[in-house]
Structure formats: C-alpha cells, structure tokens
Design a protein around this motif. Structure first.
Motif, mmCIF file in Angstrom:
data_model
loop_
_atom_site.group_PDB
_atom_site.id
_atom_site.type_symbol
_atom_site.label_atom_id
_atom_site.label_comp_id
_atom_site.label_asym_id
_atom_site.label_seq_id
_atom_site.Cartn_x
_atom_site.Cartn_y
_atom_site.Cartn_z
ATOM 1 N N ASP A 175 0.834 -1.269 -0.318
ATOM 2 C CA ASP A 175 0.107 -0.093 0.310
ATOM 3 C C ASP A 175 0.735 1.012 0.556
ATOM 4 N N ASP A 176 2.090 1.038 1.192
ATOM 5 C CA ASP A 176 2.882 2.618 1.106
ATOM 6 C C ASP A 176 4.253 1.783 -0.010
ATOM 7 N N ARG A 177 4.204 2.436 -1.178
ATOM 8 C CA ARG A 177 5.013 1.922 -2.066
ATOM 9 C C ARG A 177 6.048 2.543 -2.199
ATOM 10 N N VAL A 178 7.084 1.855 -1.508
ATOM 11 C CA VAL A 178 7.782 2.899 -0.869
ATOM 12 C C VAL A 178 9.522 2.367 -2.005
ATOM 13 N N VAL A 179 10.365 3.717 -2.444
ATOM 14 C CA VAL A 179 11.660 3.280 -3.461
ATOM 15 C C VAL A 179 12.898 3.535 -2.912
ATOM 16 N N GLY A 180 13.626 2.796 -2.151
ATOM 17 C CA GLY A 180 14.369 2.566 -1.349
ATOM 18 C C GLY A 180 15.385 1.314 -1.609
ATOM 19 N N THR A 181 16.307 1.451 -0.650
ATOM 20 C CA THR A 181 17.164 0.291 -0.146
ATOM 21 C C THR A 181 16.888 -0.523 0.961
ATOM 22 N N TRP A 182 16.638 -1.517 0.291
ATOM 23 C CA TRP A 182 16.883 -2.523 1.888
ATOM 24 C C TRP A 182 17.837 -3.579 1.811
ATOM 25 N N GLU A 183 18.474 -4.111 2.943
ATOM 26 C CA GLU A 183 19.544 -4.484 3.655
ATOM 27 C C GLU A 183 19.438 -5.343 4.269
ATOM 28 N N SER A 184 20.510 -6.796 3.626
ATOM 29 C CA SER A 184 20.126 -8.510 4.294
ATOM 30 C C SER A 184 21.666 -8.302 4.941
ATOM 31 N N THR A 185 22.743 -8.490 6.153
ATOM 32 C CA THR A 185 23.462 -9.011 6.394
ATOM 33 C C THR A 185 23.755 -10.465 7.061
ATOM 34 N N ASP A 186 22.636 -11.299 6.684
ATOM 35 C CA ASP A 186 22.999 -12.484 6.131
ATOM 36 C C ASP A 186 22.535 -13.422 5.395
ATOM 37 N N ASP A 187 23.769 -12.824 4.176
ATOM 38 C CA ASP A 187 23.605 -13.242 3.052
ATOM 39 C C ASP A 187 22.346 -13.295 2.038
ATOM 40 N N GLY A 188 21.578 -12.520 2.672
ATOM 41 C CA GLY A 188 20.305 -12.299 2.113
ATOM 42 C C GLY A 188 18.731 -13.532 2.245
ATOM 43 N N THR B 141 17.203 -12.560 5.698
ATOM 44 C CA THR B 141 15.974 -11.661 5.761
ATOM 45 C C THR B 141 16.164 -10.377 4.929
ATOM 46 N N TRP B 142 15.940 -9.343 4.823
ATOM 47 C CA TRP B 142 16.166 -7.846 4.221
ATOM 48 C C TRP B 142 15.683 -6.999 5.420
ATOM 49 N N GLN B 143 16.389 -5.462 5.720
ATOM 50 C CA GLN B 143 15.285 -4.819 6.346
ATOM 51 C C GLN B 143 15.347 -3.583 5.400
ATOM 52 N N LEU B 144 14.108 -3.068 5.795
ATOM 53 C CA LEU B 144 14.528 -1.618 5.040
ATOM 54 C C LEU B 144 15.412 -0.280 5.481
ATOM 55 N N LEU B 145 16.367 -0.139 4.199
ATOM 56 C CA LEU B 145 17.576 0.981 5.011
ATOM 57 C C LEU B 145 17.109 2.176 4.712
ATOM 58 N N SER B 146 16.658 2.724 4.046
ATOM 59 C CA SER B 146 16.110 3.491 3.639
ATOM 60 C C SER B 146 15.561 4.205 2.378
ATOM 61 N N ARG B 147 14.323 5.029 2.454
ATOM 62 C CA ARG B 147 14.113 5.718 0.609
ATOM 63 C C ARG B 147 14.934 6.567 0.566
ATOM 64 N N PHE B 148 13.826 6.863 -0.710
ATOM 65 C CA PHE B 148 14.231 7.796 -1.849
ATOM 66 C C PHE B 148 13.710 8.990 -2.224
ATOM 67 N N THR B 149 13.962 10.000 -1.852
ATOM 68 C CA THR B 149 13.411 11.475 -2.264
ATOM 69 C C THR B 149 13.323 11.471 -3.182
#
Length: 400
Positions: free
Chosen positions: A226-239, A241-249
């Motif tokens: 519903d919230d169409r985030v355009v951004g960067t997700w990070e994985s520190t466990d070789d892919g 799991t993924w966590q939102l790191l930042s959004r593009f302004t």
C-alpha cells in the motif's frame, strides 16, 4: 545480421558472427559535472547471436552474472506465449565458456500466475540468489477477450481461449491474489538445489547487489505494498532476511510512484551509484541517478544524467570504470552502453551494442566482464518474423 537458427553438434543455437566497429567518441568539454561527458572510446562488437532455446516460446527480462569460478548464469522469464500472459516461469541457464555455448535451461519455479523478470547474484559468501515478481496483469487481457464472442473481429481462437481459461482457473480468485508478490530463491551449493521461494520486501529487474564488506543491498520498489516505498533494503545474513535501510526522496517535480526498476553498483571509493527508470513528466523515459556515500543509508536527490533509455544495469569493470547498459526503445531500436571514468559524475557518449531492432519490445540488457576483458551482454528482443521474443547476446570489447 544474425544467421538463420541451426543446431550444432552440442545442441547450441548458433549465429553467424559479425564484426562491427563503433566510431570513436569526440572529445569535448562539459558544462555540468552531472551530464554526459564526451570522451574518446572505441568498441568492437565481435559477435551477436540468439542464445535462447525453444524459439516457439517467448523469453523476457534476463539478468546475466558471472560467478567467481568464471561460470555465467543467465536468469529469465521463460515458457511464455507473449509479453503479457499467464504462462511465465523462472528459468536459469549456465555457460562455462564465457557465453560461447549455453546449457539447457533449468525451470526454477513455475507458479500458477505470471512469473516475470529475473535477477541473479552470487553473494560474497558464494550463495546464489534469484529474484522475480509475480503478476495478475494478464487477467485484464483474459477477461476482456472472454467478452468477445467467437468469430468476431479480435476474438481469440478456440485453442487460445481454452489454454488461457485452464491456466487462469487453476486457482480461485483469492488464491490467485495470494500468489502476487516479490520473491527470492537461495542456493548454497552452486545452484544444484534451491530453497523454497520466500517473500522479500521489494523488487528490481536485475536483483540485489553485493558490497565489498559482504553486505547485500536490494535497491528497488515495494511493488504490491500500500505504501509503495522506493528505497534500499539491506541483508547482513547472505540474503536470508531483508530490512529497510533508506528511502529515496524524489525531486520536487516528481512522484515516487513513477520511479521504477532500479539498479546499483559500488565504486572503488565505496560510493554507491543507483540508477532509476523514470516515468515522471520531467526527463520522461530517461535514466535518473542518485548517489550514496554512507553505504546506502542516505541518497542524493535523483538527477538527470542526459541518458534517454531504460532500464539500466550497472557494472564495475576490473579497472574501476563503471559501465551502464540499457535498452534504447526508439529508432534505431536496440541496446546501448556508456562508460564513466569518474564514479558516475559524468558518462560517455553512447556505445551501440545493437541497433537492428524492429520495435520497442526489447531491452533489459545486463553485462559481465570476462578475464580477458571481453564483455558479454544479454537482452531480450522481439525479432523479425515472430512475435516471440528471444534472448540475444553480444560479445564485444572496449578498445580504449
């Protein structure tokens, strides 16, 4: 021109190799550090050929990557009838000779709706990640076609009606909706076996990118949220799991919903470049660019780099230069590349990889560099004589 398809003894589709030299760029000054740099460069196209098997099927949206052991992996959406249809599936091919020949495609997943786009990455730990997204876009075409009585203009023939109906009705409406998503598969044994698919929070056509630190970034869009985030997700466990790191302004003139199909690359300095397919009115159908100097935690406002064409795939060459490959969907239809010697601050004039396309249903090129400096680029393309797109490959060199 590509040679008529024939089979060789090892079962690989062969094409006549053609040699085409691209004119050197003229050297000129730039008024802006964020524009196109006119720089001297020469490239030669050593060969161009179709590499997909089963020409009676449509193949789309590939990604090419090169493993540390030299093997090339080519992921794509195969098994298709057309650009939009319910039959798409995730497939993977391998080459052990830098694209001179390709093995038979392996079907990784075939869900009950449309499997589209295909990204592939070998992580620093040696795992292989595959990505795609699933879509019900075909259902609009199906429902419209079913309303046209047989025998009327634009009516589907009986075979097509029956096939689409059987495919569409494999699931209930609720079950079909639950199939829509953005997905990942993971292999820790070189692709011999694969995990079950698992949901990831975003998608981009060519998938995640790896950093020198071992971190993985997925620079993309949350397609079905519903919230169409355009951004960067990070994985520190070789892919896993993924966590939102930042959004593009977005730029003040833009809407984030019109940013699509991103890809990124880490420069020698550690700066990260992201490029964006832009569908906002300003710089429509151009590639925009954003930069991060803190590992993807924050990004500059996207800006024009003067490149019409999309979407882009980014590669850092062994000498540290950056290469962007992108589809060129107006005459002359084809695929182009540009070089940057200053970590994306400026980009060269275009290098033509192909320019003999017949229409705009082509592109999504991605490129790898072989040990001898040869570049291999693969894209999809509807070619003369058929509406069924094939995977096409160029082997080429930068000579300056």
């Amino acid at each position: 021109m590509d040679q008529k398809i024939s089979r060789t003894n090892d079962g690989v589709w062969s094409r006549r190799e053609c040699l085409k030299t691209i004119a050197a760029f003229s050297l000129g000054a730039m008024a802006s550090s964020r524009g196109v740099l006119s720089g001297a460069s020469t490239a030669s196209i050593e060969s161009t050929r179709v590499v997909s098997w089963k020409p009676p099927l449509y193949h789309g949206w590939p990604t090419l990557t090169r493993r540390k052991n030299g093997e090339l992996l080519l992921a794509f959406s195969g098994g298709r009838e057309s650009h939009i249809c319910p039959f798409g599936r995730l497939e993977l091919m391998r080459s052990k000779d830098n694209g001179a020949s390709w093995g038979w495609p392996q079907v990784i997943h075939d869900c009950a709706i449309d499997d589209r786009d295909a990204g592939v990455l070998e992580t620093p730990q040696g795992s292989i990640l595959l990505t795609n997204f699933t879509s019900l876009r075909y259902a609009d075409d199906y429902e419209a076609a079913m309303k046209i009585p047989a025998g009327q203009p634009k009516a589907w023939d009986a075979v097509k009606r029956a096939e689409w109906k059987a495919a569409h009705e494999r699931l209930t409406a609720d079950e079909r909706q639950r199939e829509v998503g953005t997905w990942m598969w993971r292999s820790t044994d070189g692709g011999v076996t694969w995990s079950a698919r698992y949901q990831v929070p975003c998608n981009s056509p060519h998938g995640p990118v790896a950093l020198a630190s071992g971190r993985l970034l997925y620079i993309g869009a949350a397609l079905w949220a519903d919230d169409r985030v355009v951004g960067t997700w990070e994985s520190t466990d070789d892919g896993v799991t993924w966590q939102l790191l930042s959004r593009f302004t977005p730029r003040p003139t833009d809407q984030t919903k019109n940013y699509h199909e991103l890809h990124g690359v880490e420069c020698v300095s550690g700066k990260i470049i992201a490029q964006i397919r832009n569908h906002n009115t300003q710089n429509a159908h151009e590639t925009l660019q954003s930069e991060s100097t803190d590992g993807g935690k924050t990004w500059s406002i996207p800006h024009s780099i003067g490149v019409w064409g999309l979407p882009s795939h980014l590669l850092r060459l062994k000498d540290g230069r950056l290469l962007m490959s992108y589809g060129y969907r107006r005459a002359p239809y084809g695929n182009q590349a540009r070089m940057s010697q200053d970590e994306g601050a400026t980009w060269s004039d275009p290098i033509t990889i192909s320019d003999d396309g017949i229409r705009s249903d082509l592109g999504y090129p991605s490129t790898v560099e072989c040990d001898d400096g040869t570049l291999v680029t693969v894209w999809y393309e509807v070619m003369k004589g058929s509406d069924l797109a094939q995977l096409r490959q160029a082997r080429w060199r930068l000579t300056v």
